[in-house]
Design a protein around this motif. Sequence first.
Motif, PDB file in Angstrom:
ATOM      1  N   LYS A  59      10.265  74.396  13.017  1.00 46.86           N
ATOM      2  CA  LYS A  59      10.752  75.422  12.742  1.00 46.86           C
ATOM      3  C   LYS A  59      11.616  76.396  13.628  1.00 46.86           C
ATOM      4  CE  LYS A  59       8.754  75.590   8.170  1.00 46.86           C
ATOM      5  NZ  LYS A  59       8.044  75.953   6.719  1.00 46.86           N
ATOM      6  N   PHE A  60      10.806  75.831  14.801  1.00 52.42           N
ATOM      7  CA  PHE A  60      10.601  77.328  16.173  1.00 52.42           C
ATOM      8  C   PHE A  60      11.940  76.427  16.638  1.00 52.42           C
ATOM      9  CE2 PHE A  60      10.539  78.034  20.317  1.00 52.42           C
ATOM     10  CZ  PHE A  60      10.912  78.860  20.496  1.00 52.42           C
ATOM     11  N   ILE A  61      12.048  75.106  16.976  1.00 53.36           N
ATOM     12  CA  ILE A  61      12.981  74.323  17.826  1.00 53.36           C
ATOM     13  C   ILE A  61      14.594  75.082  16.450  1.00 53.36           C
ATOM     14  CG2 ILE A  61      13.862  71.699  18.490  1.00 53.36           C
ATOM     15  CD1 ILE A  61      10.970  71.287  18.457  1.00 53.36           C
ATOM     16  N   ASP A  62      14.714  74.037  15.707  1.00 53.96           N
ATOM     17  CA  ASP A  62      15.476  74.329  14.165  1.00 53.96           C
ATOM     18  C   ASP A  62      15.679  76.858  14.675  1.00 53.96           C
ATOM     19  OD1 ASP A  62      15.648  71.992  13.783  1.00 53.96           O
ATOM     20  OD2 ASP A  62      14.507  73.271  11.691  1.00 53.96           O
ATOM     21  N   SER A  63      15.460  76.750  14.434  1.00 57.44           N
ATOM     22  CA  SER A  63      15.628  78.397  14.746  1.00 57.44           C
ATOM     23  C   SER A  63      16.566  78.492  16.551  1.00 57.44           C
ATOM     24  CB  SER A  63      14.663  79.016  15.198  1.00 57.44           C
ATOM     25  OG  SER A  63      13.729  79.479  16.162  1.00 57.44           O
ATOM     26  N   LYS A  64      16.204  78.277  17.199  1.00 60.58           N
ATOM     27  CA  LYS A  64      16.696  77.766  18.454  1.00 60.58           C
ATOM     28  C   LYS A  64      18.449  76.815  18.571  1.00 60.58           C
ATOM     29  CE  LYS A  64      13.629  80.118  21.165  1.00 60.58           C
ATOM     30  NZ  LYS A  64      14.222  81.605  21.610  1.00 60.58           N
ATOM     31  N   LEU A  65      17.831  75.868  17.942  1.00 59.81           N
ATOM     32  CA  LEU A  65      18.934  75.194  17.591  1.00 59.81           C
ATOM     33  C   LEU A  65      20.493  76.524  16.703  1.00 59.81           C
ATOM     34  CD1 LEU A  65      18.063  72.015  17.672  1.00 59.81           C
ATOM     35  CD2 LEU A  65      19.157  72.407  19.097  1.00 59.81           C
ATOM     36  N   GLN A  66      20.368  76.877  15.702  1.00 57.68           N
ATOM     37  CA  GLN A  66      20.951  77.706  15.608  1.00 57.68           C
ATOM     38  C   GLN A  66      21.535  78.425  16.253  1.00 57.68           C
ATOM     39  OE1 GLN A  66      18.453  79.216  11.865  1.00 57.68           O
ATOM     40  NE2 GLN A  66      18.911  77.645  10.864  1.00 57.68           N
ATOM     41  N   SER A  67      20.775  79.089  16.757  1.00 64.28           N
ATOM     42  CA  SER A  67      21.474  79.987  18.462  1.00 64.28           C
ATOM     43  C   SER A  67      22.337  79.406  18.908  1.00 64.28           C
ATOM     44  CB  SER A  67      20.607  80.453  18.679  1.00 64.28           C
ATOM     45  OG  SER A  67      19.410  80.439  19.618  1.00 64.28           O
ATOM     46  N   ASN A  68      22.100  77.634  19.385  1.00 66.40           N
ATOM     47  CA  ASN A  68      22.938  77.060  19.965  1.00 66.40           C
ATOM     48  C   ASN A  68      22.586  76.117  19.998  1.00 66.40           C
ATOM     49  OD1 ASN A  68      23.889  76.125  22.382  1.00 66.40           O
ATOM     50  ND2 ASN A  68      22.778  77.339  24.274  1.00 66.40           N
ATOM     51  N   PHE A  69      23.676  75.054  19.662  1.00 65.36           N
ATOM     52  CA  PHE A  69      23.072  73.869  19.391  1.00 65.36           C
ATOM     53  C   PHE A  69      22.901  72.413  20.285  1.00 65.36           C
ATOM     54  CE2 PHE A  69      27.573  74.415  18.200  1.00 65.36           C
ATOM     55  CZ  PHE A  69      28.501  73.848  18.981  1.00 65.36           C
ATOM     56  N   SER A  70      23.327  73.612  21.172  1.00 62.05           N
ATOM     57  CA  SER A  70      24.287  71.710  22.367  1.00 62.05           C
ATOM     58  C   SER A  70      22.754  72.963  23.646  1.00 62.05           C
ATOM     59  CB  SER A  70      24.884  72.175  22.897  1.00 62.05           C
ATOM     60  OG  SER A  70      25.124  73.679  23.556  1.00 62.05           O
ATOM     61  N   VAL A 127      24.345  67.019  13.431  1.00 61.05           N
ATOM     62  CA  VAL A 127      24.547  66.430  14.504  1.00 61.05           C
ATOM     63  C   VAL A 127      26.288  66.559  14.331  1.00 61.05           C
ATOM     64  CG1 VAL A 127      25.059  64.798  15.915  1.00 61.05           C
ATOM     65  CG2 VAL A 127      22.287  65.440  15.698  1.00 61.05           C
ATOM     66  N   LYS A 128      26.522  66.256  13.205  1.00 62.35           N
ATOM     67  CA  LYS A 128      27.828  65.835  12.817  1.00 62.35           C
ATOM     68  C   LYS A 128      29.042  67.343  13.358  1.00 62.35           C
ATOM     69  CE  LYS A 128      30.118  65.084   8.755  1.00 62.35           C
ATOM     70  NZ  LYS A 128      30.228  63.951   7.443  1.00 62.35           N
ATOM     71  N   THR A 129      28.423  68.381  12.491  1.00 57.33           N
ATOM     72  CA  THR A 129      28.473  69.717  12.555  1.00 57.33           C
ATOM     73  C   THR A 129      28.984  70.600  13.877  1.00 57.33           C
ATOM     74  OG1 THR A 129      27.679  69.939  10.301  1.00 57.33           O
ATOM     75  CG2 THR A 129      28.564  71.852  11.676  1.00 57.33           C
ATOM     76  N   GLY A 130      27.787  69.837  14.565  1.00 58.74           N
ATOM     77  CA  GLY A 130      27.315  70.406  16.185  1.00 58.74           C
ATOM     78  C   GLY A 130      29.230  69.484  17.262  1.00 58.74           C
ATOM     79  N   LEU A 131      29.070  68.068  16.534  1.00 56.80           N
ATOM     80  CA  LEU A 131      30.313  67.628  17.098  1.00 56.80           C
ATOM     81  C   LEU A 131      31.633  67.675  16.978  1.00 56.80           C
ATOM     82  CD1 LEU A 131      28.379  64.070  17.316  1.00 56.80           C
ATOM     83  CD2 LEU A 131      28.318  65.814  19.220  1.00 56.80           C
TER      84      LEU A 131
END
Length: 158
Positions: A59-70, A127-131
């Motif tokens: 959950k913590f990692i997902d929160s970090k990825l929401q702010s910067n998926f790269s 990933v598709k959304t990020g790409l």
Amino acid sequence: MEVEKEDPTIEKVLAKQELGLCEMQLAKDERNFHVWNYRSCIINTLKSIDQNVIDKELKFIDSKLQSNFSNFSALHFKSKNLLSKYSILLQSLKAQKVSELQDPELISNVLLYGLPLNTIKEELETVKTGLYMQSSEQSMWLYHQWLIDRLIPIKVIV
């Protein structure tokens, strides 16, 4: 409402403090792989005490990825924690008889792919959304490749 009691062992108290320090550092520099690596060591220590720590970490990692998926470090440790979560699941099921298993399809997927197939599909959608938003971002392509590799469990060495 029942409040969850904290385990006051010194190991858990120190680990919680260290995770807090890591969160502060990652708030300043979310890609700092030294902090991510140290955080991973703490999580690896704690997961032997409390298996729920991996879900909290995801959950913590997902929160970090929401702010910067790269964020490659976050993606890397997400893959490690996902594999660890389901490896622990398999270990906990070793003593059970096949007829007692609650979800044989889940177990089959984890044995074959290392993760539930549904989780792989969900991650591929993310990933598709990020790409789509930033197709030149290498970290997303590397995570995509890791997910695809999960779907091809048999490796042929030439």
